[in-house]
Design a protein around this motif. Sequence first.
Motif, PDB file in Angstrom:
ATOM      1  N   CYS A  60       1.109  -1.238  -0.009  1.00 40.55           N
ATOM      2  CA  CYS A  60      -0.163   0.108  -0.112  1.00 40.55           C
ATOM      3  C   CYS A  60       0.909   1.385  -0.008  1.00 40.55           C
ATOM      4  O   CYS A  60       1.981   1.365   0.710  1.00 40.55           O
ATOM      5  CB  CYS A  60      -0.823   0.079   1.228  1.00 40.55           C
ATOM      6  N   GLY A  62       1.320   5.432   0.718  1.00 39.58           N
ATOM      7  CA  GLY A  62       0.731   6.233   1.465  1.00 39.58           C
ATOM      8  C   GLY A  62       0.600   7.623   1.122  1.00 39.58           C
ATOM      9  O   GLY A  62       1.397   8.064   0.454  1.00 39.58           O
ATOM     10  N   LYS A  86      -0.104  -5.136   4.239  1.00 37.55           N
ATOM     11  CA  LYS A  86      -0.903  -5.763   5.050  1.00 37.55           C
ATOM     12  C   LYS A  86      -0.806  -7.292   4.700  1.00 37.55           C
ATOM     13  O   LYS A  86      -0.028  -7.638   3.670  1.00 37.55           O
ATOM     14  CB  LYS A  86      -2.311  -5.303   4.597  1.00 37.55           C
ATOM     15  N   ASP A 145      -8.838   0.428   1.740  1.00 36.20           N
ATOM     16  CA  ASP A 145      -7.801   0.161   2.896  1.00 36.20           C
ATOM     17  C   ASP A 145      -8.297   0.482   4.062  1.00 36.20           C
ATOM     18  O   ASP A 145      -8.469   1.521   4.330  1.00 36.20           O
ATOM     19  CB  ASP A 145      -6.495   0.885   2.393  1.00 36.20           C
ATOM     20  N   THR A 147      -8.999   1.075   8.028  1.00 40.28           N
ATOM     21  CA  THR A 147      -7.879   1.626   9.102  1.00 40.28           C
ATOM     22  C   THR A 147      -8.431   1.807  10.162  1.00 40.28           C
ATOM     23  O   THR A 147      -9.307   2.636  10.542  1.00 40.28           O
ATOM     24  CB  THR A 147      -7.143   3.127   8.491  1.00 40.28           C
ATOM     25  N   ARG A 149      -7.818   4.223  12.658  1.00 31.82           N
ATOM     26  CA  ARG A 149      -7.189   5.476  12.776  1.00 31.82           C
ATOM     27  C   ARG A 149      -6.791   5.810  14.268  1.00 31.82           C
ATOM     28  O   ARG A 149      -5.540   6.204  14.297  1.00 31.82           O
ATOM     29  CB  ARG A 149      -8.076   6.542  12.230  1.00 31.82           C
ATOM     30  N   GLN A 152      -3.536   3.840  14.854  1.00 31.10           N
ATOM     31  CA  GLN A 152      -2.548   4.250  13.654  1.00 31.10           C
ATOM     32  C   GLN A 152      -1.789   5.635  14.449  1.00 31.10           C
ATOM     33  O   GLN A 152      -0.696   5.870  14.554  1.00 31.10           O
ATOM     34  CB  GLN A 152      -2.994   4.677  12.252  1.00 31.10           C
ATOM     35  N   GLU A 163       1.785  -0.439  12.363  1.00 25.81           N
ATOM     36  CA  GLU A 163       1.071  -1.514  11.686  1.00 25.81           C
ATOM     37  C   GLU A 163      -0.139  -1.999  12.287  1.00 25.81           C
ATOM     38  O   GLU A 163      -1.241  -2.609  11.779  1.00 25.81           O
ATOM     39  CB  GLU A 163       2.008  -2.875  11.927  1.00 25.81           C
ATOM     40  N   LYS A 166      -3.156  -0.608  10.421  1.00 35.28           N
ATOM     41  CA  LYS A 166      -3.534  -1.119   9.153  1.00 35.28           C
ATOM     42  C   LYS A 166      -3.461  -2.631   8.781  1.00 35.28           C
ATOM     43  O   LYS A 166      -4.084  -2.971   7.920  1.00 35.28           O
ATOM     44  CB  LYS A 166      -2.265  -0.722   8.188  1.00 35.28           C
ATOM     45  N   SER A 167      -2.876  -3.232   9.644  1.00 35.64           N
ATOM     46  CA  SER A 167      -2.818  -4.868   9.410  1.00 35.64           C
ATOM     47  C   SER A 167      -3.871  -5.911  10.362  1.00 35.64           C
ATOM     48  O   SER A 167      -3.409  -5.722  11.682  1.00 35.64           O
ATOM     49  CB  SER A 167      -1.353  -5.292   9.611  1.00 35.64           C
ATOM     50  N   ALA A 171      -8.858  -6.302   6.605  1.00 35.67           N
ATOM     51  CA  ALA A 171      -8.462  -4.788   6.551  1.00 35.67           C
ATOM     52  C   ALA A 171      -8.084  -4.476   5.030  1.00 35.67           C
ATOM     53  O   ALA A 171      -8.026  -3.520   4.605  1.00 35.67           O
ATOM     54  CB  ALA A 171      -6.990  -4.371   7.117  1.00 35.67           C
TER      55      ALA A 171
END
Length: 263
Positions: A60, A62, A86, A145, A147, A149, A152, A163, A166-167, A171
Amino acid sequence: MTKTSRRDVLTAAAAMTAAGIADAAPAAAQSTPKPIFAVPMVTIPIVGETSVFQVRRIYCIGRNYAAHAIERGSDPNREPPFFFQKPTDAIQNVAIGEVADHPYPSLTKNYHHEVELVAALKSGGTNIPAEKALENVYGYALGLDMTRRDLQNGMAAEKKPWEIGKSFDHAAVIGPIHPVSKTGHFEKGAISLAVNGTVRQSSDLSKMIWSVAEQIAKLSEAFELKAGDIIYSGTPENVGPVVKGDVLLCKLEGLPDMSIKIV
């Protein structure tokens, strides 16, 4: 002195041969390792094909739209592209015409949508020139994608890897792959996302800072790309939260719509 007959010698030799074969059998069996359990293969359906696309890695990019980069507090005119990954089993396939149930994940209270074009590779390499990069693309899909948030942002604030934001399971939401032989390459086209009928994200692929070809070229400087890799190519501005019960409708000019319901 005990007298040894010819028959005794032959019998002993045969026994030794048999023992040797028996000793070699375990070694031969060990020469072909077998997994101790089965791990499911991760695949994505291909439109118009009975074959499926096997996923090797998910990359991915950013902040690949200027307005989204500004939205996330960075300067799009200065930052080089950056990438994250991911896990392959984060894939959630969504069929055309389906509104797929998408589980609201654990740990988060600020769950965000990010609609994106996804490129699926049939080949790869290292240090791929941008002008040859699209030769490695098998097809394209519409993706989300998703997230966590708050997780993150919290990890980023502590200067730790984010991670966890996002992972996670489901996801990487994705529609079926459309072969490039049928769609051509996507360098422009309207992309949007609506929540409960209200449009939130709306932009055009032409506004990407780094094109798909440039993304492949840049990625191949850091990794050896291979068949089975997919690349989420970035999201436009106005990412935002969703809650249970929300229905998301993703649109990309040239591909069928994709829809999920947060459950």
